[in-house]
Design a protein around this motif. Structure first.
Motif, PDB file in Angstrom:
ATOM      1  N   ALA A  41       0.938  -1.309  -0.071  1.00  0.00           N
ATOM      2  CA  ALA A  41      -0.033  -0.021   0.039  1.00  0.00           C
ATOM      3  C   ALA A  41       0.893   1.369   0.109  1.00  0.00           C
ATOM      4  O   ALA A  41       0.479   2.133  -0.535  1.00  0.00           O
ATOM      5  CB  ALA A  41      -0.836   0.021   1.058  1.00  0.00           C
ATOM      6  N   LEU A  42       1.929   1.165   0.836  1.00  0.00           N
ATOM      7  CA  LEU A  42       2.939   2.410   0.898  1.00  0.00           C
ATOM      8  C   LEU A  42       3.403   2.485  -0.431  1.00  0.00           C
ATOM      9  O   LEU A  42       3.643   3.633  -0.991  1.00  0.00           O
ATOM     10  CB  LEU A  42       3.877   2.035   1.673  1.00  0.00           C
ATOM     11  N   LYS A  43       3.790   1.599  -1.266  1.00  0.00           N
ATOM     12  CA  LYS A  43       4.678   1.502  -2.517  1.00  0.00           C
ATOM     13  C   LYS A  43       3.620   2.103  -3.330  1.00  0.00           C
ATOM     14  O   LYS A  43       4.168   3.119  -4.175  1.00  0.00           O
ATOM     15  CB  LYS A  43       5.094   0.240  -2.974  1.00  0.00           C
ATOM     16  N   LYS A  44       2.252   1.803  -3.299  1.00  0.00           N
ATOM     17  CA  LYS A  44       1.459   2.364  -4.246  1.00  0.00           C
ATOM     18  C   LYS A  44       1.150   3.716  -4.136  1.00  0.00           C
ATOM     19  O   LYS A  44       0.920   4.551  -4.956  1.00  0.00           O
ATOM     20  CB  LYS A  44       0.026   1.657  -4.020  1.00  0.00           C
ATOM     21  N   ARG A  45       1.098   4.257  -2.820  1.00  0.00           N
ATOM     22  CA  ARG A  45       0.977   5.643  -2.480  1.00  0.00           C
ATOM     23  C   ARG A  45       1.816   6.275  -3.114  1.00  0.00           C
ATOM     24  O   ARG A  45       1.738   7.316  -3.585  1.00  0.00           O
ATOM     25  CB  ARG A  45       0.667   5.647  -0.927  1.00  0.00           C
ATOM     26  N   VAL A  86       5.818  13.839  -6.803  1.00  0.00           N
ATOM     27  CA  VAL A  86       6.166  15.252  -6.232  1.00  0.00           C
ATOM     28  C   VAL A  86       6.171  16.223  -7.500  1.00  0.00           C
ATOM     29  O   VAL A  86       6.949  16.077  -8.256  1.00  0.00           O
ATOM     30  CB  VAL A  86       7.588  15.179  -5.775  1.00  0.00           C
ATOM     31  N   SER A  87       5.284  17.090  -7.549  1.00  0.00           N
ATOM     32  CA  SER A  87       5.246  18.170  -8.447  1.00  0.00           C
ATOM     33  C   SER A  87       6.281  19.252  -8.111  1.00  0.00           C
ATOM     34  O   SER A  87       6.746  19.631  -7.059  1.00  0.00           O
ATOM     35  CB  SER A  87       3.935  19.126  -8.626  1.00  0.00           C
ATOM     36  N   LEU A  88       6.772  19.580  -9.404  1.00  0.00           N
ATOM     37  CA  LEU A  88       8.290  20.523  -9.142  1.00  0.00           C
ATOM     38  C   LEU A  88       7.749  21.826  -8.686  1.00  0.00           C
ATOM     39  O   LEU A  88       8.181  22.411  -8.011  1.00  0.00           O
ATOM     40  CB  LEU A  88       8.783  20.662 -10.722  1.00  0.00           C
TER      41      LEU A  88
END
Ligand code: GDP
Ligand code: MG
Length: 370
Positions: A350-354, A360-362
């Motif tokens: 679940a963590l990997k999916k999240r 992260v948007s620039l």
């Protein structure tokens, strides 16, 4: 290729990541919990900690439903699971209430209706139908998006005085996309201006050809308000279910889907589980989403405690370690170590999916730096 992070190995061993890091440091390997180690080192560590080495493949760690097929000889008929869909104000909630009310005998021993997210009704021929209590295609699509295809039959409610509306059409499309057969309930036939025939005709435009128009889709004229033809609707569902030959193996560790979950003040985490196969029993150890637990009590849709729940039966489950999410899967496992292992694996997935889903948007980074 055969590497594992220190944390993942720690999880599988049910040890603290920091303890493994310490042991590795002593072995001359300064690593952090997030770094990977090779198989030989992992095996050395496992032995060091006094654990047994058991090589498992990825598929053994989680429970792969699709790979675990039941012996056809063990399959038994099960009740259909029905979702009611349709345009707002066409009578979904009224119909759900009327169908349930038709079945609750006033004064029946302990017969207090509980809203647990799903309930069961007896049809005139004595078979059982399970209704999901959250009407509308949004709940339906959300569950599907989470990989939980629990609905066998969709009831499309169309108000006979209002006709097909945008959400009626959306509902048709969602049911079609999911490959779920539709039964049309033409509602509000008690109302002045009700025109059921017009509904049937408009349905043709969306390739829903009801029986009266020479097609195969069942349609029933009902009034949720006056409780007209509810038996006919239940009969139609029973017939559809018969055609579909819905079956499940009741004689195995239970698997189910979370229909609803909450933190109850008095009872702690409570989840309504729709059992998909197997039989869920009090005392069973399970994994539910990323939570593990042991069944402390099972409560049916009448508010009564029951000892077990078989396929297609909805029950409230008490004894969860935390609150799971709707659409999560509950799986009964053989022991607590296994439950912890699967829960840890799922948490990690679940963590990997999240992290994968949240790039992260620039822009965000620059404004954070400014
Ligand atoms: P939902 O938005 O689809 O859940 O629709 P509701 O069940 O809330 O019903 C919307 C309105 O239609 C309410 O005022 C109901 O009382 C009314 N209604 C529902 N079914 C019938 C019916 O069979 N006949 C009549 N006359 N009114 C109905
Ligand atoms: Mg409603």
């Amino acid at each position: 290729p055969d590497t594992i992070t220190v944390q993942e190995l720690a999880n599988r061993m049910a040890e603290k990541g920091a303890d493994l890091v310490k042991a590795l440091f002593k072995m001359g390997m300064p690593v952090t919990v997030n770094q990977t180690i090779d198989q030989d080192t992992a095996e050395l560590l496992v032995t060091e900690f006094g654990h047994e080495i058991k090589r498992v493949s990825e598929a053994d760690i989680d429970i792969r439903h699709d790979m675990d097929v039941d012996d056809p000889a063990k399959l038994q008929p099960r009740a259909p699971v029905v979702t009611i869909m349709g345009h707002v104000d066409h009578g979904k909630t009224s119909l759900l209430d009327a169908l349930r009310g038709a079945n609750v005998q006033a004064g029946e021993a302990g017969g207090i209706t509980q809203h647990i997210g799903a309930y069961q009704v007896k049809t005139p021929d004595g078979s059982i139908v399970t209704f999901l209590d959250t009407p509308g295609h949004e709940a339906f699509t959300e569950m599907r998006a989470r990989g939980a295809n629990v609905t066998d039959v969709a009831i499309l409610v169309v108000a006979a005085d209002d006709g097909l509306k945008p959400q009626s059409i959306e509902s048709i499309n969602h049911a079609k996309a999911a490959g779920v057969p539709i039964i049309v309930a033409i509602n509000k036939i008690d109302k002045e201006g009700a025109n059921p025939q017009r509904v049937r005709e408009r349905l043709l435009e969306h390739e829903i050809i009801v029986e009266a128009m020479g097609g195969e889709v069942q349609d029933v004229e009902v009034s949720a308000l006056k409780k007209t033809n509810l038996d006919k609707l239940l009969d139609a569902i029973a017939l559809q279910a018969e055609i579909m030959e819905l079956k499940a193996n009741p004689d195995r560790n239970a698997e189910g889907t979370v229909v609803e979950a909450k933190l109850d003040k008095g009872r702690g985490p409570v989840a309504t589980i729709l059992v998909r196969r197997g039989t869920l029993r009090v005392g069973d150890i399970f994994v539910c989403g990323a939570e593990s637990g042991r069944v402390r009590a099972l409560v049916n849709d009448q508010g009564q405690q029951v000892k077990e729940a078989g396929p297609s039966m909805p029950v409230e489950v008490l004894g969860l370690g935390g609150v799971p999410m709707a659409g999560d899967t509950l799986v009964v496992v053989d022991n607590e170590a296994r439950a912890r292992e699967v829960a840890a694996y799922r948490q990690e997935q679940a963590l990997k999916k999240r992290t994968a889903q949240a790039p992260v948007s620039l822009e965000g980074m620059f404004s954070a730096l400014a």
